[in-house]
Motif scaffolding. Structure first.
Motif, PDB file in Angstrom:
ATOM      1  N   VAL A  63      50.721  49.016  97.980  1.00 54.40           N
ATOM      2  CA  VAL A  63      49.454  49.447  97.385  1.00 54.40           C
ATOM      3  C   VAL A  63      49.569  50.910  96.965  1.00 54.40           C
ATOM      4  CG1 VAL A  63      47.016  49.900  97.865  1.00 54.40           C
ATOM      5  CG2 VAL A  63      48.055  47.766  98.614  1.00 54.40           C
ATOM      6  N   GLU A  64      50.221  51.715  97.794  1.00 56.76           N
ATOM      7  CA  GLU A  64      50.387  53.124  97.469  1.00 56.76           C
ATOM      8  C   GLU A  64      51.139  53.302  96.157  1.00 56.76           C
ATOM      9  OE1 GLU A  64      51.111  51.713 100.446  1.00 56.76           O
ATOM     10  OE2 GLU A  64      49.439  52.534 101.602  1.00 56.76           O
ATOM     11  N   ALA A  65      52.179  52.504  95.938  1.00 55.13           N
ATOM     12  CA  ALA A  65      52.937  52.574  94.681  1.00 55.13           C
ATOM     13  C   ALA A  65      52.061  52.156  93.498  1.00 55.13           C
ATOM     14  CB  ALA A  65      54.180  51.693  94.756  1.00 55.13           C
ATOM     15  N   ALA A  66      51.208  51.158  93.711  1.00 50.60           N
ATOM     16  CA  ALA A  66      50.300  50.706  92.646  1.00 50.60           C
ATOM     17  C   ALA A  66      49.311  51.808  92.266  1.00 50.60           C
ATOM     18  CB  ALA A  66      49.555  49.450  93.085  1.00 50.60           C
ATOM     19  N   ILE A  67      48.790  52.510  93.267  1.00 49.60           N
ATOM     20  CA  ILE A  67      47.836  53.597  93.015  1.00 49.60           C
ATOM     21  C   ILE A  67      48.546  54.775  92.352  1.00 49.60           C
ATOM     22  CG2 ILE A  67      46.344  55.306  94.132  1.00 49.60           C
ATOM     23  CD1 ILE A  67      45.731  53.056  96.244  1.00 49.60           C
ATOM     24  N   THR A  68      49.721  55.115  92.854  1.00 48.66           N
ATOM     25  CA  THR A  68      50.491  56.224  92.280  1.00 48.66           C
ATOM     26  C   THR A  68      50.831  55.939  90.825  1.00 48.66           C
ATOM     27  OG1 THR A  68      51.412  56.825  94.424  1.00 48.66           O
ATOM     28  CG2 THR A  68      52.643  57.549  92.487  1.00 48.66           C
ATOM     29  N   ALA A  69      51.209  54.700  90.510  1.00 49.83           N
ATOM     30  CA  ALA A  69      51.525  54.330  89.129  1.00 49.83           C
ATOM     31  C   ALA A  69      50.305  54.511  88.234  1.00 49.83           C
ATOM     32  CB  ALA A  69      52.021  52.885  89.073  1.00 49.83           C
ATOM     33  N   HIS A  70      49.148  54.072  88.720  1.00 49.93           N
ATOM     34  CA  HIS A  70      47.923  54.216  87.928  1.00 49.93           C
ATOM     35  C   HIS A  70      47.617  55.681  87.639  1.00 49.93           C
ATOM     36  CE1 HIS A  70      43.617  54.784  87.261  1.00 49.93           C
ATOM     37  NE2 HIS A  70      43.708  53.652  86.589  1.00 49.93           N
ATOM     38  N   ASP A  71      47.809  56.530  88.624  1.00 52.08           N
ATOM     39  CA  ASP A  71      47.452  57.938  88.501  1.00 52.08           C
ATOM     40  C   ASP A  71      48.540  58.785  87.837  1.00 52.08           C
ATOM     41  OD1 ASP A  71      45.128  57.181  89.788  1.00 52.08           O
ATOM     42  OD2 ASP A  71      45.733  57.979  91.738  1.00 52.08           O
ATOM     43  N   SER A  72      49.677  58.187  87.524  1.00 53.84           N
ATOM     44  CA  SER A  72      50.807  58.939  86.983  1.00 53.84           C
ATOM     45  C   SER A  72      50.507  59.466  85.574  1.00 53.84           C
ATOM     46  CB  SER A  72      52.061  58.061  86.941  1.00 53.84           C
ATOM     47  OG  SER A  72      51.924  57.057  85.944  1.00 53.84           O
ATOM     48  N   PRO A  73      51.114  60.586  85.210  1.00 52.51           N
ATOM     49  CA  PRO A  73      50.910  61.141  83.864  1.00 52.51           C
ATOM     50  C   PRO A  73      51.295  60.160  82.746  1.00 52.51           C
ATOM     51  CG  PRO A  73      51.954  62.771  85.282  1.00 52.51           C
ATOM     52  CD  PRO A  73      51.923  61.471  86.050  1.00 52.51           C
ATOM     53  N   GLY A  74      52.380  59.413  82.938  1.00 48.07           N
ATOM     54  CA  GLY A  74      52.805  58.463  81.915  1.00 48.07           C
ATOM     55  C   GLY A  74      51.782  57.369  81.671  1.00 48.07           C
ATOM     56  N   TYR A  75      51.231  56.813  82.750  1.00 43.41           N
ATOM     57  CA  TYR A  75      50.230  55.758  82.584  1.00 43.41           C
ATOM     58  C   TYR A  75      48.932  56.334  82.021  1.00 43.41           C
ATOM     59  CZ  TYR A  75      47.147  51.861  83.086  1.00 43.41           C
ATOM     60  OH  TYR A  75      46.236  50.895  82.794  1.00 43.41           O
ATOM     61  N   GLN A  76      48.556  57.517  82.459  1.00 40.83           N
ATOM     62  CA  GLN A  76      47.335  58.125  81.938  1.00 40.83           C
ATOM     63  C   GLN A  76      47.456  58.426  80.442  1.00 40.83           C
ATOM     64  OE1 GLN A  76      44.325  58.290  83.500  1.00 40.83           O
ATOM     65  NE2 GLN A  76      45.476  56.999  84.926  1.00 40.83           N
ATOM     66  N   ALA A  77      48.658  58.743  79.971  1.00 43.96           N
ATOM     67  CA  ALA A  77      48.883  58.916  78.530  1.00 43.96           C
ATOM     68  C   ALA A  77      48.684  57.589  77.797  1.00 43.96           C
ATOM     69  CB  ALA A  77      50.284  59.475  78.273  1.00 43.96           C
ATOM     70  N   ALA A  78      49.142  56.495  78.395  1.00 43.82           N
ATOM     71  CA  ALA A  78      48.925  55.167  77.803  1.00 43.82           C
ATOM     72  C   ALA A  78      47.434  54.852  77.747  1.00 43.82           C
ATOM     73  CB  ALA A  78      49.676  54.105  78.598  1.00 43.82           C
ATOM     74  N   MET A  79      46.706  55.231  78.782  1.00 46.84           N
ATOM     75  CA  MET A  79      45.255  55.002  78.816  1.00 46.84           C
ATOM     76  C   MET A  79      44.542  55.737  77.688  1.00 46.84           C
ATOM     77  SD  MET A  79      44.248  52.839  81.056  1.00 46.84           S
ATOM     78  CE  MET A  79      42.509  53.266  81.090  1.00 46.84           C
ATOM     79  N   LYS A  80      45.032  56.906  77.319  1.00 43.11           N
ATOM     80  CA  LYS A  80      44.422  57.636  76.203  1.00 43.11           C
ATOM     81  C   LYS A  80      44.577  56.862  74.900  1.00 43.11           C
ATOM     82  CE  LYS A  80      44.638  62.196  78.202  1.00 43.11           C
ATOM     83  NZ  LYS A  80      45.180  63.539  78.174  1.00 43.11           N
ATOM     84  N   VAL A  81      45.694  56.170  74.736  1.00 40.37           N
ATOM     85  CA  VAL A  81      45.903  55.345  73.546  1.00 40.37           C
ATOM     86  C   VAL A  81      44.974  54.135  73.579  1.00 40.37           C
ATOM     87  CG1 VAL A  81      47.574  53.862  72.359  1.00 40.37           C
ATOM     88  CG2 VAL A  81      48.274  56.106  73.186  1.00 40.37           C
ATOM     89  N   LEU A  82      44.787  53.551  74.757  1.00 37.16           N
ATOM     90  CA  LEU A  82      43.889  52.397  74.886  1.00 37.16           C
ATOM     91  C   LEU A  82      42.457  52.809  74.559  1.00 37.16           C
ATOM     92  CD1 LEU A  82      43.526  49.424  75.655  1.00 37.16           C
ATOM     93  CD2 LEU A  82      43.186  50.179  78.017  1.00 37.16           C
ATOM     94  N   ASN A  83      42.049  53.979  75.041  1.00 33.39           N
ATOM     95  CA  ASN A  83      40.729  54.530  74.772  1.00 33.39           C
ATOM     96  C   ASN A  83      39.659  53.455  74.964  1.00 33.39           C
ATOM     97  OD1 ASN A  83      38.825  56.436  74.131  1.00 33.39           O
ATOM     98  ND2 ASN A  83      39.249  56.444  71.949  1.00 33.39           N
ATOM     99  N   ASN A  84      38.900  53.142  73.950  1.00 30.49           N
ATOM    100  CA  ASN A  84      37.849  52.128  74.044  1.00 30.49           C
ATOM    101  C   ASN A  84      38.224  50.855  73.285  1.00 30.49           C
ATOM    102  OD1 ASN A  84      36.028  53.669  75.610  1.00 30.49           O
ATOM    103  ND2 ASN A  84      35.449  54.826  73.786  1.00 30.49           N
ATOM    104  N   ALA A  85      39.516  50.577  73.162  1.00 29.29           N
ATOM    105  CA  ALA A  85      39.980  49.424  72.395  1.00 29.29           C
ATOM    106  C   ALA A  85      39.752  48.101  73.121  1.00 29.29           C
ATOM    107  CB  ALA A  85      41.460  49.574  72.058  1.00 29.29           C
ATOM    108  N   ALA A  86      39.448  48.170  74.415  1.00 27.95           N
ATOM    109  CA  ALA A  86      39.231  46.949  75.191  1.00 27.95           C
ATOM    110  C   ALA A  86      38.289  47.247  76.351  1.00 27.95           C
ATOM    111  CB  ALA A  86      40.559  46.413  75.724  1.00 27.95           C
ATOM    112  N   GLU A  87      37.530  46.228  76.710  1.00 30.88           N
ATOM    113  CA  GLU A  87      36.722  46.298  77.937  1.00 30.88           C
ATOM    114  C   GLU A  87      37.459  45.471  78.975  1.00 30.88           C
ATOM    115  OE1 GLU A  87      32.403  44.973  79.743  1.00 30.88           O
ATOM    116  OE2 GLU A  87      32.751  44.778  77.595  1.00 30.88           O
ATOM    117  N   ARG A  88      37.756  46.077  80.126  1.00 29.92           N
ATOM    118  CA  ARG A  88      38.591  45.404  81.122  1.00 29.92           C
ATOM    119  C   ARG A  88      37.962  45.449  82.501  1.00 29.92           C
ATOM    120  NH1 ARG A  88      44.470  47.836  80.936  1.00 29.92           N
ATOM    121  NH2 ARG A  88      43.406  49.561  81.937  1.00 29.92           N
TER     122      ARG A  88
END
Length: 97
Positions: A63-88
């Protein structure tokens, strides 16, 4: 140590191109965190009031690895691209022993 899982259901997608670009960036960012995609796509069959939603399930070593991955700079950069393109609906869930 129990495994951690991301379970993500896409309620709606308003910009498929942005979702596709997010997917590429996310996969690259998550690889360094040991992510293993178990499910990615639309349901083959729906039962018991289920919804026809794209679903993604990703396994991590903990679980810790899953949380760390979510909070990582690389994933957060991907989230900026997703922006409001989907409701999840996004959940991090601890696996069973």
């Amino acid at each position: 140590m129990r495994k951690g899982y991301w379970v993500v259901c896409y309620r709606s997608i308003s910009n498929p191109d942005a979702v596709a670009e997010y997917g590429k960036l996310a996969a690259s960012a998550l690889a360094s965190h040991g992510a293993r995609y178990l499910v990615r796509g639309a349901p083959t069959k729906i039962h018991e009031g289920g919804l026809d939603q794209r679903t993604v399930v990703i396994e991590f070593d903990s679980v810790e690895a899953a949380i760390t991955a979510h909070d990582s700079p690389g994933y957060q950069a991907a989230m900026k691209v997703l922006n409001n393109a989907a409701e999840r609906d996004f959940r991090i869930i601890e696996g069973l022993d």
